[in-house]
Design a protein around this motif. Structure first.
Motif, PDB file in Angstrom:
ATOM      1  N   PRO A 185     -18.750   1.071 -14.191  1.00 36.75           N
ATOM      2  CA  PRO A 185     -19.745   1.881 -13.472  1.00 36.75           C
ATOM      3  C   PRO A 185     -19.170   2.415 -12.164  1.00 36.75           C
ATOM      4  CG  PRO A 185     -20.694  -0.215 -14.202  1.00 36.75           C
ATOM      5  CD  PRO A 185     -19.218  -0.311 -14.425  1.00 36.75           C
ATOM      6  N   GLN A 186     -19.664   3.556 -11.727  1.00 31.70           N
ATOM      7  CA  GLN A 186     -19.146   4.168 -10.512  1.00 31.70           C
ATOM      8  C   GLN A 186     -19.339   3.291  -9.280  1.00 31.70           C
ATOM      9  OE1 GLN A 186     -20.578   8.157  -9.863  1.00 31.70           O
ATOM     10  NE2 GLN A 186     -19.168   8.996 -11.389  1.00 31.70           N
ATOM     11  N   ALA A 187     -20.344   2.434  -9.285  1.00 32.64           N
ATOM     12  CA  ALA A 187     -20.612   1.587  -8.118  1.00 32.64           C
ATOM     13  C   ALA A 187     -19.724   0.351  -8.056  1.00 32.64           C
ATOM     14  CB  ALA A 187     -22.076   1.153  -8.121  1.00 32.64           C
ATOM     15  N   THR A 188     -18.849   0.163  -9.045  1.00 32.89           N
ATOM     16  CA  THR A 188     -17.974  -1.008  -9.075  1.00 32.89           C
ATOM     17  C   THR A 188     -17.017  -0.992  -7.891  1.00 32.89           C
ATOM     18  OG1 THR A 188     -18.040  -0.974 -11.507  1.00 32.89           O
ATOM     19  CG2 THR A 188     -16.331  -2.313 -10.460  1.00 32.89           C
ATOM     20  N   HIS A 189     -17.008  -2.074  -7.114  1.00 32.42           N
ATOM     21  CA  HIS A 189     -16.119  -2.172  -5.959  1.00 32.42           C
ATOM     22  C   HIS A 189     -14.687  -2.410  -6.416  1.00 32.42           C
ATOM     23  CE1 HIS A 189     -19.277  -2.375  -2.839  1.00 32.42           C
ATOM     24  NE2 HIS A 189     -19.994  -2.916  -3.810  1.00 32.42           N
ATOM     25  N   ILE A 190     -13.743  -1.784  -5.719  1.00 30.71           N
ATOM     26  CA  ILE A 190     -12.323  -1.939  -6.023  1.00 30.71           C
ATOM     27  C   ILE A 190     -11.686  -2.835  -4.965  1.00 30.71           C
ATOM     28  CG2 ILE A 190     -10.107  -0.742  -6.202  1.00 30.71           C
ATOM     29  CD1 ILE A 190     -11.623   1.702  -7.146  1.00 30.71           C
ATOM     30  N   TYR A 191     -10.913  -3.816  -5.427  1.00 29.90           N
ATOM     31  CA  TYR A 191     -10.206  -4.721  -4.525  1.00 29.90           C
ATOM     32  C   TYR A 191      -8.729  -4.776  -4.912  1.00 29.90           C
ATOM     33  CZ  TYR A 191     -14.806  -6.270  -2.963  1.00 29.90           C
ATOM     34  OH  TYR A 191     -16.083  -6.304  -2.445  1.00 29.90           O
ATOM     35  N   PRO A 192      -7.920  -3.868  -4.354  1.00 30.18           N
ATOM     36  CA  PRO A 192      -6.481  -3.870  -4.657  1.00 30.18           C
ATOM     37  C   PRO A 192      -5.726  -4.897  -3.815  1.00 30.18           C
ATOM     38  CG  PRO A 192      -7.005  -2.028  -3.223  1.00 30.18           C
ATOM     39  CD  PRO A 192      -8.304  -2.736  -3.502  1.00 30.18           C
ATOM     40  N   THR A 193      -4.594  -5.337  -4.335  1.00 26.05           N
ATOM     41  CA  THR A 193      -3.733  -6.242  -3.577  1.00 26.05           C
ATOM     42  C   THR A 193      -2.859  -5.468  -2.604  1.00 26.05           C
ATOM     43  OG1 THR A 193      -3.696  -7.799  -5.420  1.00 26.05           O
ATOM     44  CG2 THR A 193      -1.927  -8.001  -3.801  1.00 26.05           C
ATOM     45  N   HIS A 194      -2.351  -4.326  -3.031  1.00 22.22           N
ATOM     46  CA  HIS A 194      -1.451  -3.518  -2.215  1.00 22.22           C
ATOM     47  C   HIS A 194      -2.190  -2.319  -1.619  1.00 22.22           C
ATOM     48  CE1 HIS A 194       1.509  -6.008  -4.035  1.00 22.22           C
ATOM     49  NE2 HIS A 194       1.523  -5.391  -5.202  1.00 22.22           N
ATOM     50  N   GLY A 195      -1.479  -1.621  -0.708  1.00 23.51           N
ATOM     51  CA  GLY A 195      -2.018  -0.375  -0.184  1.00 23.51           C
ATOM     52  C   GLY A 195      -2.439  -0.426   1.262  1.00 23.51           C
ATOM     53  N   PHE A 196      -2.063  -1.483   1.966  1.00 22.32           N
ATOM     54  CA  PHE A 196      -2.464  -1.637   3.374  1.00 22.32           C
ATOM     55  C   PHE A 196      -1.230  -1.664   4.274  1.00 22.32           C
ATOM     56  CE2 PHE A 196      -5.236  -3.774   0.375  1.00 22.32           C
ATOM     57  CZ  PHE A 196      -6.412  -3.073   0.562  1.00 22.32           C
ATOM     58  N   GLY A 197      -0.204  -0.943   3.816  1.00 20.81           N
ATOM     59  CA  GLY A 197       1.077  -0.908   4.498  1.00 20.81           C
ATOM     60  C   GLY A 197       2.201  -1.460   3.644  1.00 20.81           C
ATOM     61  N   SER A 198       1.879  -2.040   2.497  1.00 18.02           N
ATOM     62  CA  SER A 198       2.897  -2.565   1.602  1.00 18.02           C
ATOM     63  C   SER A 198       3.734  -1.439   1.011  1.00 18.02           C
ATOM     64  CB  SER A 198       2.245  -3.360   0.465  1.00 18.02           C
ATOM     65  OG  SER A 198       3.185  -3.651  -0.550  1.00 18.02           O
ATOM     66  N   PHE A 199       5.040  -1.692   0.880  1.00 19.26           N
ATOM     67  CA  PHE A 199       5.918  -0.728   0.227  1.00 19.26           C
ATOM     68  C   PHE A 199       5.727  -0.738  -1.287  1.00 19.26           C
ATOM     69  CE2 PHE A 199       7.936  -0.860   4.341  1.00 19.26           C
ATOM     70  CZ  PHE A 199       8.466   0.414   4.486  1.00 19.26           C
ATOM     71  N   CYS A 200       4.830  -1.581  -1.795  1.00 17.43           N
ATOM     72  CA  CYS A 200       4.484  -1.534  -3.219  1.00 17.43           C
ATOM     73  C   CYS A 200       3.545  -0.371  -3.529  1.00 17.43           C
ATOM     74  CB  CYS A 200       3.823  -2.843  -3.655  1.00 17.43           C
ATOM     75  SG  CYS A 200       5.000  -4.141  -4.078  1.00 17.43           S
ATOM     76  N   SER A 201       3.007   0.257  -2.510  1.00 17.43           N
ATOM     77  CA  SER A 201       2.136   1.410  -2.686  1.00 17.43           C
ATOM     78  C   SER A 201       2.985   2.660  -2.865  1.00 17.43           C
ATOM     79  CB  SER A 201       1.224   1.552  -1.468  1.00 17.43           C
ATOM     80  OG  SER A 201       0.415   2.695  -1.565  1.00 17.43           O
ATOM     81  N   ALA A 202       2.603   3.518  -3.837  1.00 19.12           N
ATOM     82  CA  ALA A 202       3.372   4.738  -4.087  1.00 19.12           C
ATOM     83  C   ALA A 202       3.349   5.657  -2.879  1.00 19.12           C
ATOM     84  CB  ALA A 202       2.835   5.456  -5.321  1.00 19.12           C
ATOM     85  N   THR A 203       2.191   5.784  -2.253  1.00 20.89           N
ATOM     86  CA  THR A 203       2.034   6.550  -1.024  1.00 20.89           C
ATOM     87  C   THR A 203       1.094   5.769  -0.121  1.00 20.89           C
ATOM     88  OG1 THR A 203       0.160   7.800  -1.930  1.00 20.89           O
ATOM     89  CG2 THR A 203       2.352   8.775  -2.184  1.00 20.89           C
ATOM     90  N   GLN A 204       0.938   6.212   1.108  1.00 20.59           N
ATOM     91  CA  GLN A 204       0.035   5.539   2.034  1.00 20.59           C
ATOM     92  C   GLN A 204      -1.395   5.570   1.497  1.00 20.59           C
ATOM     93  OE1 GLN A 204       0.813   3.847   4.918  1.00 20.59           O
ATOM     94  NE2 GLN A 204      -1.320   3.208   4.829  1.00 20.59           N
ATOM     95  N   ALA A 205      -2.025   4.405   1.436  1.00 21.02           N
ATOM     96  CA  ALA A 205      -3.400   4.340   0.957  1.00 21.02           C
ATOM     97  C   ALA A 205      -4.340   4.985   1.958  1.00 21.02           C
ATOM     98  CB  ALA A 205      -3.807   2.888   0.703  1.00 21.02           C
ATOM     99  N   GLU A 206      -5.504   5.383   1.466  1.00 19.20           N
ATOM    100  CA  GLU A 206      -6.506   6.027   2.308  1.00 19.20           C
ATOM    101  C   GLU A 206      -7.764   5.173   2.341  1.00 19.20           C
ATOM    102  OE1 GLU A 206      -7.179   9.900   0.741  1.00 19.20           O
ATOM    103  OE2 GLU A 206      -5.111  10.579   1.045  1.00 19.20           O
ATOM    104  N   GLY A 207      -8.142   4.734   3.530  1.00 18.75           N
ATOM    105  CA  GLY A 207      -9.358   3.956   3.673  1.00 18.75           C
ATOM    106  C   GLY A 207      -9.135   2.477   3.513  1.00 18.75           C
ATOM    107  N   ASP A 208     -10.219   1.740   3.713  1.00 22.98           N
ATOM    108  CA  ASP A 208     -10.164   0.287   3.726  1.00 22.98           C
ATOM    109  C   ASP A 208     -11.046  -0.339   2.652  1.00 22.98           C
ATOM    110  OD1 ASP A 208      -9.110  -2.030   5.123  1.00 22.98           O
ATOM    111  OD2 ASP A 208     -11.172  -2.402   5.766  1.00 22.98           O
ATOM    112  N   SER A 209     -11.799   0.488   1.948  1.00 21.59           N
ATOM    113  CA  SER A 209     -12.683   0.009   0.887  1.00 21.59           C
ATOM    114  C   SER A 209     -13.000   1.177  -0.019  1.00 21.59           C
ATOM    115  CB  SER A 209     -13.973  -0.589   1.467  1.00 21.59           C
ATOM    116  OG  SER A 209     -14.703   0.406   2.177  1.00 21.59           O
ATOM    117  N   GLY A 210     -13.599   0.869  -1.179  1.00 21.00           N
ATOM    118  CA  GLY A 210     -13.943   1.955  -2.090  1.00 21.00           C
ATOM    119  C   GLY A 210     -14.540   1.450  -3.381  1.00 21.00           C
TER     120      GLY A 210
END
Length: 475
Positions: A185-210
């Motif tokens: 469902p569209q309201a499902t919260h996403i909780y990623p491990t990477h993306g907060f400055g980790s070099f495991c992220s393909a590009t810089q993540a946007e935002g802190d939640s979603g």
């Protein structure tokens, strides 16, 4: 001593809650999901005392520990957390490991309690065997732990398995993101491990939640056609820390428990011997303190920045390291940070001011600093007040940063390559900068150790143009 963590609790439908455990120094997050009685932990870092303490404060029992993938950017604490708590340990059935674990397959459900269950979803892309975990309550899916798959505004990088696998994994990454978006469902919260400055992220993540709905609006994996996404992803990849080569191996073998016993104390004479031998002696104070006074030959990597990433990237793996801090707490914090990437043994440590740690006054040094205004003036007039002429302007940012925009006629050597390439720089005084000053301070200390005259441009690169410094845009 435990490093400070920001307590973030997200209340979800069905009486479920997710606690976020930040490891900001590595740009990662771990999670504890609970129904108030039992808990599931996802992608824990090696220093599991933080998670155990959190569970204790909440009064919940850890029943299940999950890994989304065999991590490349840190040593996992999942196996040890399972052993310590008696919780079941689970990861992809396709990951061949020598230790006991529950191997999960696509769409397999683990019933943790009457109110909490987890569904494994195969989401290859970051790795071939990557799993995401859908948190389901009595009302259905409420959250998904996406590891290195669907991040906030981006995805996990696809070149960590090997360069040859980058393109096929990028195609998998596109399909995996859409698989999650289609099934949840569209309201499902996403909780990623990477993306907060980790070099495991393909590009810089946007935002802190979603949520899934948020990502459908702005995530390239969900807004671009597959081939366009693949091209964009691959073209944006830059170098990643050299220590990553050791993380996957350690995690696949089964990491040893963390050892945070204090290193052997080094006296001033021992520090001088190590510096004269060219060993890594790391000053953990802020660069503001470092420039005022430091032991000549030490490397500035303050705890107020991503010390662990840059030290782990710059050193020869296994090289002896000595930690210098103003207090024993600083040394303990650095030790914990470095243990997260598998650096457990230290040549020694010492605490105090440079004046207290120097075997003689001749060891004490200062580092001149400047701003981009000073650089503009020096380039125009042949020098600035009290500073040497900038014979060389050195940019130590990453390749992508430099290619986007750089000081005209600047030399470029990324920080992680500098110690092996100092000899390439022309003669004369080197004015060195990065994006904010942190990496430049480390670079200036490397230059000083190599016998070069260095000036630290302790300024934001974003100020350069307005300061009158000529920039070149594009590679």
């Amino acid at each position: 001593m435990m490093t400070a963590q920001t307590a973030q609790q997200h209340q979800l439908a069905g009486g479920l809650a997710v606690e976020v455990v930040e490891t900001s120094s590595l740009g990662d997050r771990s999670y504890l999901a609970t129904d108030g009685d039992v808990a599931v932990v996802v992608d824990p870092q090696r220093d599991i005392d933080r998670v155990v303490a959190l569970a204790g404060r909440l009064g919940v029992r850890i029943a299940l520990v999950l890994e989304t993938h065999v991590h490349n950017d840190y040593v996992s604490g999942g196996l040890e957390l399972s052993r310590l708590t008696g919780a079941e340990y689970a990861l992809s059935a396709e990951d061949e490991v020598p230790f006991h674990r529950r191997g999960l397959t696509d769409d397999e459900v683990v019933d943790v309690s009457d109110r909490l269950r987890v569904r494994a979803v195969k989401t290859p892309g970051h790795t071939y065997h990557h799993l995401s975990y859908v948190l389901e309550g009595s009302e259905g899916p409420v959250a998904v732990f996406t590891g290195g798959s669907l991040l906030y505004g981006t995805t996990g990088r696809t070149d960590l398995v090997s360069e040859d696998d980058s393109e096929p994994l990028a195609r998998h990454q596109h399909a995996s993101a859409r698989k999650l978006a289609d099934m949840l469902p569209q309201a499902t919260h996403i909780y990623p491990t990477h993306g907060f400055g980790s070099f495991c992220s393909a590009t810089q993540a946007e935002g802190d939640s979603g949520t899934i709905g948020d990502e459908q609006q702005n995530n390239p994996a969900l807004t671009l056609a597959r081939d366009e996404f693949v091209e964009q992803t691959l073209s944006g990849l830059d170098a990643y820390p050299a220590y990553y080569a050791h993380m996957g191996v350690k995690n696949a073998q089964g990491p040893a428990p963390i050892d945070l016993r204090a290193p052997t104390q080094a006296d001033p004479d021992e520090l001088r011997r190590r510096l004269e031998a060219g060993e890594w002696v790391v000053d953990l104070r802020s660069r503001k303190a470092y420039v005022r006074s430091h032991l000549a030959g030490t490397i500035s990597l303050g705890l107020d920045g991503p010390m662990v990433t840059w030290l782990g990237w710059m050193i020869d793996w296994g090289a002896p390291i000595t930690l210098l801090g103003e207090t024993s707490e600083q040394v303990a914090t650095a030790q914990r940070e470095l243990a997260r990437i598998g650096i457990d043994e230290f040549a020694g440590a010492a605490t105090g001011t440079p004046e207290e740690l120097a075997a003689d006054r001749a060891q004490l040094a200062q580092l001149p600093t400047a701003t981009f205004v000073d650089l503009a003036e020096a380039r125009k007039n042949g020098g600035a007040d009290g500073l040497p002429n900038p014979d060389v302007v050195l940019d130590v940012r990453t390749n992508n940063e430099f290619n986007s925009a750089h000081v005209t006629d600047a030399a470029h050597i990324p920080l992680y390559e500098l110690k092996d390439r100092v000899h390439e720089l022309p003669a004369g005084a080197v004015w060195v900068h990065c994006g904010s000053g942190y990496r430049a301070a480390a670079a200036a200390s490397v230059l000083e150790s190599a016998g070069r005259d260095a000036v630290l441009i302790d300024d934001l690169f974003g100020n350069a143009a307005d300061s009158g410094v000529e920039l070149t845009h594009g590679s």
